[in-house]
Design a protein around this motif. Structure first.
Motif, mmCIF file in Angstrom:
data_model
loop_
_atom_site.group_PDB
_atom_site.id
_atom_site.type_symbol
_atom_site.label_atom_id
_atom_site.label_comp_id
_atom_site.label_asym_id
_atom_site.label_seq_id
_atom_site.Cartn_x
_atom_site.Cartn_y
_atom_site.Cartn_z
ATOM 1 N N THR B 55 0.842 -1.201 0.000
ATOM 2 C CA THR B 55 0.000 0.000 0.000
ATOM 3 C C THR B 55 0.878 1.253 0.000
ATOM 4 O O THR B 55 0.644 2.193 -0.751
ATOM 5 C CB THR B 55 -0.909 -0.006 1.249
ATOM 6 O OG1 THR B 55 -1.743 -1.152 1.172
ATOM 7 C CG2 THR B 55 -1.774 1.235 1.336
ATOM 8 N N LEU B 56 1.894 1.230 0.851
ATOM 9 C CA LEU B 56 2.776 2.397 0.942
ATOM 10 C C LEU B 56 3.590 2.611 -0.319
ATOM 11 O O LEU B 56 3.782 3.739 -0.769
ATOM 12 C CB LEU B 56 3.733 2.231 2.120
ATOM 13 C CG LEU B 56 3.261 2.873 3.412
ATOM 14 C CD1 LEU B 56 4.176 2.471 4.555
ATOM 15 C CD2 LEU B 56 3.249 4.402 3.290
ATOM 16 N N GLN B 57 4.068 1.530 -0.904
ATOM 17 C CA GLN B 57 4.843 1.671 -2.149
ATOM 18 C C GLN B 57 3.983 2.275 -3.249
ATOM 19 O O GLN B 57 4.440 3.118 -4.016
ATOM 20 C CB GLN B 57 5.379 0.302 -2.594
ATOM 21 C CG GLN B 57 6.541 -0.172 -1.748
ATOM 22 C CD GLN B 57 6.838 -1.637 -1.940
ATOM 23 O OE1 GLN B 57 6.014 -2.383 -2.464
ATOM 24 N NE2 GLN B 57 8.007 -2.064 -1.516
ATOM 25 N N GLU B 59 1.454 4.217 -2.778
ATOM 26 C CA GLU B 59 1.250 5.615 -2.415
ATOM 27 C C GLU B 59 2.481 6.450 -2.809
ATOM 28 O O GLU B 59 2.355 7.549 -3.339
ATOM 29 C CB GLU B 59 1.031 5.671 -0.906
ATOM 30 C CG GLU B 59 0.317 6.898 -0.431
ATOM 31 C CD GLU B 59 -0.064 6.742 1.034
ATOM 32 O OE1 GLU B 59 -0.690 5.733 1.392
ATOM 33 O OE2 GLU B 59 0.303 7.629 1.818
ATOM 34 N N GLU B 60 3.651 5.881 -2.556
ATOM 35 C CA GLU B 60 4.886 6.583 -2.926
ATOM 36 C C GLU B 60 4.950 6.810 -4.432
ATOM 37 O O GLU B 60 5.342 7.874 -4.899
ATOM 38 C CB GLU B 60 6.111 5.774 -2.457
ATOM 39 C CG GLU B 60 6.345 5.871 -0.969
ATOM 40 C CD GLU B 60 7.326 4.833 -0.428
ATOM 41 O OE1 GLU B 60 7.675 4.920 0.750
ATOM 42 O OE2 GLU B 60 7.742 3.927 -1.177
ATOM 43 N N GLN B 63 2.619 9.529 -5.514
ATOM 44 C CA GLN B 63 3.127 10.858 -5.212
ATOM 45 C C GLN B 63 4.300 11.257 -6.105
ATOM 46 O O GLN B 63 4.534 12.437 -6.331
ATOM 47 C CB GLN B 63 3.470 10.980 -3.722
ATOM 48 C CG GLN B 63 2.190 11.280 -2.955
ATOM 49 C CD GLN B 63 2.315 11.155 -1.455
ATOM 50 O OE1 GLN B 63 3.406 10.937 -0.913
ATOM 51 N NE2 GLN B 63 1.197 11.283 -0.762
#
Lengths: 455, 167
Positions: B55-57, B59-60, B63
């Protein structure tokens, strides 16, 4: 050898009379307490919990720091997974006490909850985050093996009969059928997070990170799938979310801690590579040979702790391999890498040149030029509900309906929408400033790195 | 240089648009179980195996404008569509993953399946170490709300077998 060891331990325990009870769900004759700076006292009334704390696998947690390399940034952060595990148990004990007044529990479930809270981190190894990345292992898998394998913990849990050890392992793995119980120990607001936020704030000495846990526990209401929180307690929950936000940026994501973590993982990478190439170590890492070869047994894993790691790191400071030697010295003497902020789309443009320049200057970019991203960390922000993802925090409204927290709270909504990602580029500034050799390349590297940051 | 991100970009390049976060989560999990080189850590969640790291990757990469994310309202919730963006293509070019790092056929096949079915397949794979009957019992208990039928579960088993045989 491990069998002999196990036997010896069992004999010792029998002498002490620990195994005398068949089903230790009885209460202790007298309540035992541990003094704790965060919760004041940790109360133990159940023989089962007392016996679990006494097992060698649980005592091992005293030798593993809760926050890995954070002590290099916040010198107070020396607390261990032992302290934290007791803390999670204590919060769970209080949760269960509150919830028992509002619902009925299956007979064994109270103890399943308490044992799962106490043992949820028992599979963590030294600096487990870096270890897991380098060796592709999983502390949750080790937790399961410790609970279900040939261990003292399994022996104590098995005395409860039936599938008690399996139930405890399932709660920790979040695959237990009672989802309410699972949510008490792992959800967006659970005993684990509440303890580590308060405890990490206390030991690092930061002044933020506080919230009123007592109030949160009082407004908790059990539902079928998770616990929800009375709307009147929203401000206490808001404080908890703020604490998570603050601790993330100020402590867990601290760039200096990450620098130490980067070096630590590069040491492991280097050692792994040298071993694969048949390098002749002056100090062979026999304690984790099997980890390098992915054949580690449970007994070998239980023997690993931070002292072992430091022993090798110190010994490797004398190794002939210049990279391993240098990285170990950096870690032990806290001569960490410096960093610049990094924008992945800008960085990709200069990456090939940086690689070439590092190599030309005699500095191996595989070990000395590292990008570390927010997704590399095992911590997260609160995110409001998205279908089919993690269960968000729900408020129980006066009319009995449920509302997702960020829809009611402006504070939570404001920080939920904030940027949560960040990348940093780490490098050994000292080597680049020493321009007796390869001055031109090093100056060019420094200028590329600083341009990257817009300096 | 962000190799794990590059692998995900390569996945999106191979499959084209992926609709739904849950679908992407399960695709990566199943691919990982099929020995594809993904390293994201997974835990069991409400909807089967889930990776916070993934999920974070994503999101990165949103962005950094490496991927396009379209959020659309669907009933009472949001659904997300993902696609590789021009900057992501450039990045992938610069990283130069070795040819065949990810198996595009496998990933396309996963993308052609429904998200609900992939949830079932990934849950079966999560409990793969158990005997078949116990896996079925787990699914009945943990996935009661999804109402998977006995045929669905059998189909998931044969789907896994055929993935293994053909890739």
């Amino acid at each position: 050898m491990s069998e002999q060891y196990g036997e010896r331990e069992r004999e010792k325990k029998q002498r002490k009379g620990i195994t005398r009870m068949n089903r230790p769900d009885g209460q202790l004759e007298e309540e035992k307490v541990f003094k704790d700076p965060v919760h004041r006292y940790i109360h133990v009334r159940d023989q089962l919990i007392w016996d679990l704390i006494g097992t060698r696998e649980f005592q091992r947690l005293r030798r593993i720091r809760q926050l890995g390399t954070t002590y290099l940034t916040f010198h107070g952060a020396e607390h261990t997974r032992f302290n934290h595990s007791l803390g999670v148990y204590e919060i769970m004990r209080r949760m269960v006490e509150n919830l028992e007044k509002k619902m009925t529990w299956e007979t064994d479930e109270r103890l399943i909850c308490l044992a799962a809270a106490l043992l949820h981190d028992v599979g963590h190894g030294p600096f487990s985050h870096s270890f897991e990345k380098v060796f592709d292992t999983d502390h949750e898998e080790w937790t399961r093996r410790i609970i279900l394998g040939d261990t003292e913990i399994n022996e104590v849990l098995s005395r409860m009969g039936g599938n008690f050890p399996e139930h405890v392992a399932d709660v920790i793995a979040k695959t237990y059928e009672n989802k309410l119980i699972v949510s008490l120990i792992s959800s967006q607001i659970d005993a684990d997070r509440m303890d580590y936020l308060l405890r990490d704030a206390f030991y690092t000495g930061v002044s933020y990170g506080q919230f009123d846990m007592e109030r949160i526990l009082r407004v908790m209401r059990p539902m079928e799938d998770q616990a929800v929180f009375k709307h009147s307690g929203m401000h206490a929950v808001e404080d908890y979310i703020m604490s998570r936000y603050q601790m993330y940026w100020q402590v867990y994501f601290h760039p200096v801690t990450r620098s130490a973590e980067v070096i630590l993982s590069k040491i492991l990478h280097r050692a792994k590579k040298l071993l694969a190439e048949g390098y002749d170590f002056q100090q062979t890492p026999k304690h984790f040979l099997s980890l390098f070869e992915s054949t580690m047994t449970l007994e070998e894993y239980i023997r690993l702790d931070e002292s072992i790691i430091f022993y090798y790191f110190q010994a490797w400071e004398q190794e002939e391999d210049a990279i391993l030697r240098d990285l170990c010295r950096r870690f032990m003497d806290r001569r960490l890498f410096k960093y610049v902020e990094c924008d992945p789309s800008k960085q990709m443009l200069i990456w090939p040149e940086l690689q070439r320049l590092f190599t030309a200057a005699g500095i191996d970019p595989d070990y000395y030029l590292v990008i570390d991203s927010s997704s590399d960390l095992p911590y997260d922000f609160y995110r409001p509900g998205e279908k089919d993802e993690r269960m968000p925090i729900h408020l129980l409204m006066p009319d009995g309906s449920l509302r997702e927290l960020s829809r009611e709270s402006d504070v939570v909504e404001a920080i939920s929408g904030k940027k949560r990602t960040d990348h940093k580029l780490y490098f050994p500034e000292d080597l680049l400033l020493d321009q007796k050799e390869y001055g031109e390349e090093k100056r060019r590297i420094l200028s590329l790195l600083h341009d990257q940051e817009g300096m | 240089m962000l190799h794990e991100h590059a692998k995900l970009l390569s996945l999106l390049k191979g499959t084209g648009e992926v609709v739904g976060r849950k679908k992407l989560q399960k695709m990566v999990y199943i691919a990982k179980k099929m020995n594809q080189p993904f390293r994201e850590k997974y835990q069991f969640h409400m909807y089967g195996p889930y990776s916070e790291e993934l999920t974070l990757q994503m999101e990165e990469m949103c962005q950094a404008d490496f991927i396009g994310e379209v959020r659309e309202k669907k009933g009472g919730y949001y659904q997300y569509r993902y696609e590789i963006a021009a900057k992501g293509e450039e990045f992938l070019e610069a990283v130069r993953l070795p040819e065949g790092t990810v198996n595009e056929n496998l990933l396309r096949r996963l993308n052609d399946s429904s998200s609900k079915f992939l949830e079932l397949v990934s849950t079966v794979l999560y409990f793969e170490h158990l005997p078949k009957e116990e896996i079925k019992a787990k699914i009945e208990k943990l996935k009661a709300r999804q109402n998977y039928s006995a045929e669905d579960i059998e189909e998931a088993f044969s789907y896994i077998e055929s993935l293994r045989n053909s890739h």
